[in-house]
Design an enzyme around this catalytic site. Structure first.
Site, mmCIF file in Angstrom:
data_model
loop_
_atom_site.group_PDB
_atom_site.id
_atom_site.type_symbol
_atom_site.label_atom_id
_atom_site.label_comp_id
_atom_site.label_asym_id
_atom_site.label_seq_id
_atom_site.Cartn_x
_atom_site.Cartn_y
_atom_site.Cartn_z
ATOM 1 N N GLY A 65 -43.349 -90.115 -40.190
ATOM 2 C CA GLY A 65 -42.569 -88.589 -40.459
ATOM 3 C C GLY A 65 -41.367 -88.640 -40.960
ATOM 4 N N SER A 66 -40.531 -87.797 -40.437
ATOM 5 C CA SER A 66 -39.249 -87.540 -41.231
ATOM 6 C C SER A 66 -38.107 -88.628 -40.591
ATOM 7 C CB SER A 66 -38.680 -86.309 -41.239
ATOM 8 O OG SER A 66 -38.743 -85.630 -39.947
ATOM 9 N N GLU A 94 -42.306 -95.526 -39.563
ATOM 10 C CA GLU A 94 -42.443 -95.148 -41.189
ATOM 11 C C GLU A 94 -42.123 -93.944 -41.557
ATOM 12 O OE1 GLU A 94 -44.133 -97.229 -43.180
ATOM 13 O OE2 GLU A 94 -45.180 -98.648 -42.082
ATOM 14 N N LEU A 95 -40.956 -93.691 -42.478
ATOM 15 C CA LEU A 95 -40.105 -92.588 -42.572
ATOM 16 C C LEU A 95 -40.237 -92.378 -44.097
ATOM 17 C CD1 LEU A 95 -37.265 -93.438 -40.246
ATOM 18 C CD2 LEU A 95 -39.399 -92.115 -39.729
ATOM 19 N N CYS A 145 -44.944 -89.932 -49.245
ATOM 20 C CA CYS A 145 -43.709 -90.770 -48.934
ATOM 21 C C CYS A 145 -43.262 -91.459 -50.195
ATOM 22 C CB CYS A 145 -43.593 -91.454 -47.663
ATOM 23 S SG CYS A 145 -45.087 -92.121 -47.384
ATOM 24 N N GLU A 163 -34.919 -87.073 -49.992
ATOM 25 C CA GLU A 163 -36.111 -87.045 -50.412
ATOM 26 C C GLU A 163 -36.595 -85.561 -50.695
ATOM 27 O OE1 GLU A 163 -38.772 -87.612 -46.862
ATOM 28 O OE2 GLU A 163 -40.153 -88.588 -48.107
#
Ligand code: NAP
Length: 473
Positions: A230-231, A250-251, A284, A376
């Site tokens: 996520g963020s 996992e960003l 992402c 992002e």
């Protein structure tokens, strides 16, 4: 028990439950409800953890875990069209992309099934020291314990698969909290897992207030590992609060691509347009920043605009749609603000279709400090900027706090290898868009993009620990 239909139930501790409170799951395109799921809280989270604890106490042998994972894959492959429709309905993902996600998720379970059958430790060369002489030593790989999995909205099936499948391969029960916008795909997977023979307690799915569920998962000592996609702010905060657990993140990313001289311009621009705007840029590793050598810049920018304007924008449920809506109107409006603040020139896009979908937007030469250049975007925006040299392109690609995946198109092998060495990213993709991911790859970022690698073989390592066994001979 199947839970198909408009109202779903949550699988908690082996039972399909309702809670009396509901979350509406809404189509990001039409705004209409496409389903309802019960809203769970702290009590259901604790109940799920109790069941996971009992599951851990009755381990499943590796061959059974492998068979269950293979069976989930088979069931998913057999119902992939249904899965794709669910993804498209709740996430607003165009059907073309939703079908690919459903197929990939089936393959993720296959790769995890293989990993379950080859979980081994290592032998230790004990006579390499006088102290070890006369001993035999080896390690066993043991499940780390209960895994709490928290997943985002953008790949509601396959990113759940990347958590659930390796955890089961490793022998870890899972308590899953999918994104509130997209819980239906996760519930669908839980149905398949049950049908595949996964015993009660090995998987619970909790939709509900993230803070309340998250607080229990952080505080409960029985959770050994939190796997989060996520963020950044949410992920790093979880890691800070759960300092005694493994917290695997996992960003995001602000994915750069370098375009060298001598590449086929129209083909490259077409590929990069597709990978900037697929799922409205909400991957992402959506292509976000393109750096092109000056001599090719004008021709490339022209081809990029042409390819972008050829994409079909609109209803994600239609077969020929390439670009659908972003997940929420508020997100669409934020992206529009970022476009307005970019300081660059808009080559195409930056407007809404009649049904309110943000058109794919190409921005030329944005300001270096603009959000579209540093942060992002997570929306249908790509920037294109000229650079004087590959060195300058690498410097600009690295000028971000993110480091998930980057790409370079070049006909020169030395340039490719130099870039692979100097780009500060978890993965560098050459002559393919860096949006590329196959599910057996090690995938994960450095810097602000995270602290782990997914891909079943790598995730299984994270979800197991080595136990040393020493024998006196
Ligand atoms: P998000 O807002 O951070 O949400 C991700 C998950 O965290 C959701 O399930 C959310 O639940 C939950 N959450 C939010 N606050 C929480 C809390 N305090 N405690 C526990 N859980 C909490 O991210 P998103 O908007 O769904 O996804 C977009 C982001 O994911 C982007 O930054 C993207 O780059 C990243 N991403 C990374 C990868 C990768 O592999 N590196 C892949 C895909 C996406 P609610 O939905 O209920 O708020």
């Amino acid at each position: 028990m199947p839970t198909t239909g408009f109202d779903r139930r949550l699988l908690v501790g082996g039972e399909w439950i309702e809670t009396g409170e509901w979350i509406d799951v809404v189509s990001p395109y039409s705004g209409e409800a496409v389903g309802r799921v019960p809203s769970a809280g702290a009590a259901e989270t604790t109940r799920a953890l109790d069941a996971a604890q009992s599951a851990l106490a009755s381990p499943l042998p590796a061959h059974e875990r492998a068979s269950i994972l293979a069976a989930i894959s088979g069931l998913l492959a057999g119902r992939s069209e249904e899965a794709a429709r669910l993804i498209s309905a709740e996430a607003g993902k165009p059907m073309k992309a939703a079908r690919i996600e459903a197929e990939r998720a089936a393959s993720t379970y296959v790769f995890a099934s293989v990993e379950a059958r080859k979980l081994t430790g290592e032998t230790v060369p004990m006579d390499a020291s006088a102290a070890g002489s006369g001993k035999l030593a080896f390690t066993l790989r043991r499940p780390v314990g209960i895994v709490a999995a928290i997943s985002p909205f953008n790949f509601p099936l396959n990113l759940v698969a990347h958590k659930l499948a390796p955890a089961l391969a490793a022998g870890c029960p899972v308590v899953l909290k999918p994104a509130s916008a997209t819980p239906l795909s996760a519930i669908f997977l839980a149905e398949l897992a049950e049908e595949a023979g996964l015993p009660p307690g090995w998987l619970s799915v909790l939709a509900g207030p993230a803070g309340e569920i998250g607080d229990v998962l952080v505080a409960d000592e029985r959770v050994a590992l939190i796997t989060f996609t996520g963020s950044g702010p949410v992920g790093w905060d979880l890691a800070a609060r759960a300092s005694r657990k493994r917290v695997r993140l996992e960003l995001g990313n602000a994915t750069p691509v370098i375009v060298d001289d001598g590449v086929e311009i129209v083909e490259t621009a077409t590929k990069l347009a597709a990978n900037s705007f697929s799922f409205a840029g909400q991957s992402c590793i959506s292509v976000q920043r393109i750096y092109v050598l000056e001599s090719s810049y004008d021709a490339f920018a022209h081809a990029l605009v042409q390819a972008t304007e050829a994409l079909r924008v609109g209803d994600p449920g239609l077969e020929d749609t390439d670009v659908g809506p972003v997940i929420r109107q508020s997100e669409r409006d934020r992206v529009l603000d970022w476009i307005r603040e970019s300081g660059g020139s808009i080559l195409t896009g930056a407007e809404l279709t009649v049904d309110g979908v943000l058109r794919p937007t190409v921005i030329a030469r944005p300001a270096r400090e603009a959000k579209v250049e540093c942060d992002e975007v997570f929306g249908p925006v790509v920037t294109v900027s000229p650079v004087a040299s590959i060195d300058e392109a690498i410097e600009r690609a690295n000028a971000t706090r993110y480091g998930l995946q980057a790409g370079i198109f070049t006909p020169r092998i030395k340039t490719a290898l130099r870039a692979a060495e100097r780009l500060e990213f978890g993965g560098v993709v050459v002559n393919e868009a860096p949006t590329f991911r196959a599910d057996q790859m090690p995938y994960g970022g450095v810097k602000g993009s995270g602290n782990t690698k997914e891909g079943p073989a790598w995730a299984v390592r994270e979800m197991t620990e080595e136990r040393l066994v020493v024998l006196a001979l």
